[in-house]
Write a protein that holds these residues in place. Structure first.
Motif, short mmCIF file in Angstrom:
data_model
loop_
_atom_site.label_atom_id
_atom_site.label_comp_id
_atom_site.label_asym_id
_atom_site.label_seq_id
_atom_site.Cartn_x
_atom_site.Cartn_y
_atom_site.Cartn_z
N PHE A 66 11.58 -59.18 36.88
CA PHE A 66 12.43 -59.76 37.59
C PHE A 66 13.34 -60.90 37.00
CE2 PHE A 66 14.60 -62.19 41.09
CZ PHE A 66 14.92 -61.43 41.91
N GLY A 67 14.41 -60.82 36.99
CA GLY A 67 15.27 -61.69 36.26
C GLY A 67 16.89 -61.76 36.66
N GLU A 68 17.56 -62.44 36.18
CA GLU A 68 19.08 -62.45 36.49
C GLU A 68 19.74 -61.18 36.52
OE1 GLU A 68 20.68 -65.08 37.62
OE2 GLU A 68 18.76 -66.21 37.50
N PHE A 69 19.59 -60.25 35.46
CA PHE A 69 20.04 -58.89 35.80
C PHE A 69 19.79 -58.18 36.84
CE2 PHE A 69 16.28 -57.05 34.42
CZ PHE A 69 16.03 -55.66 34.87
N VAL A 70 18.38 -58.50 37.29
CA VAL A 70 17.91 -57.84 38.52
C VAL A 70 18.69 -58.53 39.82
CG1 VAL A 70 15.94 -57.36 40.04
CG2 VAL A 70 15.50 -57.21 37.72
N LYS A 71 18.60 -59.63 40.09
CA LYS A 71 19.46 -60.52 40.73
C LYS A 71 20.67 -59.83 41.30
CE LYS A 71 17.04 -64.89 40.64
NZ LYS A 71 17.00 -66.15 40.56
N SER A 72 21.45 -59.47 40.32
CA SER A 72 22.97 -59.16 40.50
C SER A 72 22.76 -57.63 40.88
CB SER A 72 23.40 -59.24 39.00
OG SER A 72 22.80 -58.30 38.06
N ASP A 73 21.78 -56.91 40.75
CA ASP A 73 21.69 -55.56 41.39
C ASP A 73 21.15 -55.62 42.68
OD1 ASP A 73 22.81 -54.59 39.11
OD2 ASP A 73 21.23 -54.35 37.79
N ILE A 74 20.61 -56.74 43.32
CA ILE A 74 20.21 -56.55 44.72
C ILE A 74 20.81 -57.17 45.55
CG2 ILE A 74 17.95 -57.62 45.87
CD1 ILE A 74 16.25 -56.76 43.46
N SER A 75 20.61 -56.68 46.90
CA SER A 75 21.27 -57.45 48.00
C SER A 75 20.25 -57.45 49.27
CB SER A 75 22.50 -56.85 48.43
OG SER A 75 22.48 -55.54 48.80
N VAL A 76 20.09 -58.36 50.11
CA VAL A 76 19.14 -58.59 51.11
C VAL A 76 20.04 -58.96 52.45
CG1 VAL A 76 17.10 -59.57 51.97
CG2 VAL A 76 17.53 -59.33 49.43
N MET A 77 19.51 -58.39 53.37
CA MET A 77 19.80 -59.03 54.66
C MET A 77 18.64 -58.98 55.50
SD MET A 77 21.86 -56.58 57.78
CE MET A 77 21.71 -57.22 59.68
N LEU A 78 18.52 -60.07 55.99
CA LEU A 78 17.16 -60.67 56.64
C LEU A 78 17.46 -60.51 58.18
CD1 LEU A 78 16.48 -64.16 55.03
CD2 LEU A 78 15.57 -61.93 54.51
N ILE A 145 29.03 -54.31 51.49
CA ILE A 145 30.20 -54.43 50.63
C ILE A 145 30.08 -54.56 48.99
CG2 ILE A 145 30.85 -56.75 50.88
CD1 ILE A 145 33.65 -55.74 51.70
N LEU A 146 28.77 -55.34 48.80
CA LEU A 146 28.68 -55.50 47.59
C LEU A 146 28.07 -54.18 46.59
CD1 LEU A 146 26.10 -58.54 48.16
CD2 LEU A 146 28.46 -58.76 47.42
N GLU A 147 27.60 -53.35 47.38
CA GLU A 147 27.18 -52.07 46.58
C GLU A 147 26.30 -52.12 45.81
OE1 GLU A 147 30.86 -49.74 45.34
OE2 GLU A 147 31.55 -49.45 47.46
N THR A 148 25.15 -52.90 45.86
CA THR A 148 24.09 -53.14 44.59
C THR A 148 23.40 -51.84 44.65
OG1 THR A 148 22.90 -54.22 46.49
CG2 THR A 148 24.04 -55.43 44.98
#
Length: 244
Positions: A66-78, A145-148
């Motif tokens: 897990f790193g910055e490149f992963v964060k940019s490819d992930i989105s979360v709805m709680l 809308i982020l299309e991750t």
């Protein structure tokens, strides 16, 4: 994005709540996490999405840590999403602005997603004035809308009415097109049957059954899952009798 979990464990206050030997999520599918209350579905989602940490084990994202490149490819709805004290449209596009999308790209995404729900009359409304179901729609749109590459959704339709739920499910399925994937926590077995490709059933923090949705939901092997699905069938039969 492909995600692989190996020998992962989670504890709260010294008590083990989650223990998984191995679990794989492959790109291009919708995965539904199912289980009774206390099965730690949400805990698993939060740990895999990086919101929390496992106390041990390995999680690989396209064979990388897990790193910055992963964060940019992930989105979360709680399940209880936070909406900012601003208009609906500002909330929906906030993630795009944070990721420095230009105005033209943002307008293009808006035209693609806003019509997923009939909320034209809400776009300029402050989110604090919305009902729970309306807030859920805004949160889901803000995530979609982020299309991750990987999207994590925790009970996204729990506060929606039936019509909105069906619209949301159509959107969720669209979010897993191509190489994109969705991991969905839901208590609704019928929803899992409608939208998921694969289901993972947890009990007390352990996976007791997983696989292609038709196999698991129609021909379950584990006793607990057979009992739960049988009770659901009996409830449906009784409901049909009541309405005749």
């Amino acid at each position: 994005m492909n995600i692989k979990l190996i020998d992962v464990c989670k504890e709260y206050n010294g008590k083990e709540v989650l223990n998984i030997d191995e679990l794989n999520f492959k790109e291009g599918y919708v995965y539904a996490l199912l289980g009774l209350n206390g099965s730690e579905k949400t805990t698993l989602l939060q740990c895999v999405s990086g919101l929390e940490d496992f106390i041990r084990g390995t999680v690989l994202y396209d064979n990388k840590a897990f790193g910055e490149f992963v964060k940019s490819d992930i989105s979360v709805m709680l399940q209880s999403p936070y909406l900012f004290n601003s208009s609906v449209i500002d909330n929906i596009i906030m993630g795009l602005k944070f990721r420095k999308f230009d105005k033209e790209a943002i307008e293009e995404r808006i035209s693609l997603y806003v019509n997923c729900f009939e909320i034209d009359d809400l776009l300029n409304k402050n989110t604090r004035e919305l009902s729970g179901g309306e807030q859920a729609k805004v949160s889901l749109l803000r995530t979609a809308i982020l299309e991750t590459k990987m999207t994590f959704l925790d009970e996204p339709t729990a506060s929606m009415d039936i019509e909105s739920t069906l619209r949301a499910e159509k959107l969720i399925k669209a979010m897993a097109k191509g190489k994109r994937s969705v991991i969905l926590v839901t208590h609704d077995f019928l929803q899992a049957e409608r939208v998921a490709d694969f289901v993972i059933f947890l009990d007390k923090g352990r996976i007791i059954e997983q696989g292609e949705k038709n196999k698991v939901l129609k021909f379950p092997e584990h006793k607990l899952l057979r009992q739960i699905l049988k009770r659901g069938d009996e409830h449906d039969k009784n409901s049909n009798i009541d309405h005749e």
